[in-house]
Design a protein around this motif. Structure first.
Motif, short mmCIF file in Angstrom:
data_model
loop_
_atom_site.label_atom_id
_atom_site.label_comp_id
_atom_site.label_asym_id
_atom_site.label_seq_id
_atom_site.Cartn_x
_atom_site.Cartn_y
_atom_site.Cartn_z
N ALA A 212 0.84 -1.21 0.00
CA ALA A 212 0.00 0.00 0.00
C ALA A 212 0.87 1.26 0.00
CB ALA A 212 -0.92 0.01 1.21
N ASP A 213 0.43 2.30 -0.69
CA ASP A 213 1.15 3.56 -0.75
C ASP A 213 0.48 4.56 0.20
OD1 ASP A 213 2.38 5.93 -1.34
OD2 ASP A 213 2.02 5.85 -3.51
N LEU A 214 1.19 4.86 1.30
CA LEU A 214 0.68 5.79 2.30
C LEU A 214 1.46 7.09 2.31
CD1 LEU A 214 0.21 3.30 5.31
CD2 LEU A 214 -1.41 3.86 3.50
N THR A 215 2.29 7.32 1.31
CA THR A 215 3.20 8.45 1.32
C THR A 215 2.50 9.80 1.34
OG1 THR A 215 3.37 8.37 -1.11
CG2 THR A 215 5.02 7.14 0.14
N ALA A 216 1.26 9.86 0.85
CA ALA A 216 0.54 11.14 0.78
C ALA A 216 -0.57 11.24 1.82
CB ALA A 216 -0.04 11.34 -0.62
N SER A 217 -0.48 10.43 2.89
CA SER A 217 -1.51 10.44 3.91
C SER A 217 -0.94 10.85 5.26
CB SER A 217 -2.17 9.06 4.02
OG SER A 217 -3.00 8.81 2.91
N ASP A 218 -1.82 11.32 6.14
CA ASP A 218 -1.44 11.73 7.49
C ASP A 218 -1.65 10.54 8.44
OD1 ASP A 218 -0.97 12.90 9.93
OD2 ASP A 218 -2.37 14.57 9.64
N LEU A 219 -0.53 10.01 8.95
CA LEU A 219 -0.59 8.86 9.85
C LEU A 219 -0.60 9.27 11.32
CD1 LEU A 219 2.04 6.57 8.04
CD2 LEU A 219 -0.41 6.86 7.56
N GLY A 220 -0.49 10.57 11.59
CA GLY A 220 -0.46 11.05 12.96
C GLY A 220 0.87 10.75 13.63
N ASP A 221 0.92 10.90 14.94
CA ASP A 221 2.13 10.62 15.71
C ASP A 221 2.15 9.14 16.08
OD1 ASP A 221 3.09 13.24 15.68
OD2 ASP A 221 1.78 13.80 17.34
N ALA A 233 3.67 -1.48 4.19
CA ALA A 233 3.25 -0.30 3.43
C ALA A 233 4.45 0.55 3.04
CB ALA A 233 2.28 0.53 4.25
N HIS A 234 4.28 1.36 2.00
CA HIS A 234 5.29 2.32 1.58
C HIS A 234 4.99 3.66 2.26
CE1 HIS A 234 6.68 -0.44 -1.52
NE2 HIS A 234 5.42 -0.56 -1.94
N ILE A 235 6.00 4.23 2.93
CA ILE A 235 5.85 5.54 3.53
C ILE A 235 6.96 6.45 3.01
CG2 ILE A 235 4.72 4.63 5.60
CD1 ILE A 235 7.38 5.01 7.08
N SER A 236 6.80 7.75 3.20
CA SER A 236 7.79 8.71 2.70
C SER A 236 8.93 8.88 3.70
CB SER A 236 7.12 10.06 2.46
OG SER A 236 6.72 10.64 3.70
N MET A 237 10.02 9.50 3.25
CA MET A 237 11.13 9.79 4.14
C MET A 237 10.68 10.71 5.27
SD MET A 237 14.22 9.33 5.01
CE MET A 237 14.94 8.54 3.57
N THR A 238 9.83 11.68 4.95
CA THR A 238 9.33 12.59 5.99
C THR A 238 8.55 11.83 7.05
OG1 THR A 238 9.17 14.41 4.39
CG2 THR A 238 7.87 14.60 6.41
N GLN A 239 7.72 10.89 6.64
CA GLN A 239 6.97 10.08 7.60
C GLN A 239 7.90 9.22 8.44
OE1 GLN A 239 4.50 8.27 4.58
NE2 GLN A 239 2.65 9.35 5.29
N ALA A 240 8.93 8.66 7.79
CA ALA A 240 9.87 7.81 8.52
C ALA A 240 10.64 8.60 9.56
CB ALA A 240 10.83 7.15 7.53
N VAL A 241 11.05 9.80 9.18
CA VAL A 241 11.76 10.67 10.13
C VAL A 241 10.86 11.01 11.31
CG1 VAL A 241 12.75 12.98 10.42
CG2 VAL A 241 13.34 11.61 8.42
N ARG A 242 9.60 11.27 11.04
CA ARG A 242 8.66 11.62 12.12
C ARG A 242 8.48 10.44 13.08
NH1 ARG A 242 2.58 14.12 11.12
NH2 ARG A 242 2.04 14.43 13.33
N ILE A 243 8.39 9.22 12.54
CA ILE A 243 8.27 8.04 13.39
C ILE A 243 9.50 7.89 14.26
CG2 ILE A 243 8.15 5.52 13.40
CD1 ILE A 243 6.46 5.73 10.83
N CYS A 244 10.67 8.06 13.65
CA CYS A 244 11.93 7.96 14.41
C CYS A 244 12.00 9.02 15.50
CB CYS A 244 13.12 8.06 13.48
SG CYS A 244 13.34 6.63 12.39
N ALA A 245 11.56 10.23 15.19
CA ALA A 245 11.57 11.30 16.17
C ALA A 245 10.69 10.96 17.37
CB ALA A 245 11.12 12.60 15.52
N ASN A 246 9.54 10.33 17.09
CA ASN A 246 8.64 9.92 18.19
C ASN A 246 9.27 8.84 19.06
OD1 ASN A 246 6.62 11.69 17.38
ND2 ASN A 246 5.62 10.17 16.08
N LEU A 247 10.24 8.13 18.51
CA LEU A 247 10.96 7.07 19.26
C LEU A 247 12.23 7.62 19.89
CD1 LEU A 247 10.60 4.12 16.71
CD2 LEU A 247 9.24 4.55 18.76
N GLY A 248 12.48 8.92 19.73
CA GLY A 248 13.67 9.52 20.29
C GLY A 248 14.92 9.32 19.47
#
Length: 254
Positions: A212-221, A233-248
């Motif tokens: 699934a392509d989720l790169t253009a969707s808002d997944l929240g925190d 699923a496929h996510i964008s670099m911006t989404q991946a960075v946000r997930i990592c940031a939430n994990l510290g």
């Protein structure tokens, strides 16, 4: 010459249609501005309700169980809390108006189109839904789990808090749909593209996002636990960075 204007009654006189109105409707196939509030329409409309045009009619709290409404159009009508249980809605078109809190249990609505309609808190258990489209509809709290058929498609709809358990989105292009806090457990999103959608707080237990392509969707925190819901699923670099940031974690450029 016969009067061929659409049949109508004063809006302040709710109830079943008169014999005169029904006779005209049987010829013209068009009713407008009639108040059926709370009426039992199963007998009055049973022989003549298909292939019809209803405009600005009020069916709120009416009983329309089991009616054959196939290929009819409802334009700017009200049908709040109306019971359509087991009705035949194949090929119907609903444009504007409201069916909020309506009961669509067991209806057969293959090929139906619902456009710019308020369908909040409607019930669709055991409904046969194949090639059904919802476009620009408000569907907050709608309960669509347990339907039959391939399932509907959604575009520009608000499905906040809706129950869509087990629904099939495989291969679909889902555009601008709000799934916030919806129950999407067991849904099939394989190879789908969610474009401009919001999935904040939704539940995806046992859902399948393979490809699934989720790169253009808002997944929240997302936390590490909630991110697992999107495995495959496929996510964008911006989404991946946000997930990592939430994990510290800090993501550094190569």
């Amino acid at each position: 010459m016969a009067d061929m204007r659409p049949s109508s009654l004063p809006s302040e006189t709710p109830g079943p249609p008169t014999a005169e109105v029904l006779e005209a409707f049987a010829i013209q196939r068009h009713l407008s501005d009639i108040n059926f509030l709370g009426a039992d329409l199963r007998s009055a409309l049973r022989p003549i309700a298909q292939d019809a045009l209803f405009e600005r009619c009020d069916f709120s709290d009416a009983d329309m169980r089991g009616l054959n409404l196939s290929r009819s159009t409802f334009r700017d009508c009200k049908a709040q809390r109306t019971c359509f249980s087991s009705a035949a809605l194949e090929g119907t078109r609903w444009i504007g108006g409201s069916v909020a809190f309506g009961d669509f249990t067991g209806v057969e609505c293959i090929g139906a189109v619902f456009e710019k309609l308020d369908a909040a808190n409607t019930r669709w258990a055991d409904a046969l839904m194949t090639d059904v489209r919802f476009i620009g509809c408000r569907m907050t709290g709608a309960r669509m789990s347990g339907h039959r058929g391939l399932g509907p498609s959604f575009s520009h709809c608000n499905l906040t808090l809706a129950s869509l358990r087990g629904m099939k989105f495989k291969g679909q292009h889902v555009e601008s749909v709000i799934f916030n806090e919806a129950d999407l457990a067991g849904c099939d999103f394989r190879l789908s593209a969610l474009d401009g959608c919001s999935l904040i707080g939704a539940s995806f237990h046992a859902a399948d996002f393979a490809g699934a392509d989720l790169t253009a969707s808002d997944l929240g925190d997302l936390t590490a636990e909630s991110a697992r819901q999107y495995r495959g699923a496929h996510i964008s670099m911006t989404q991946a960075v946000r997930i990592c940031a939430n994990l510290g974690l800090l993501v550094l450029a190569d």
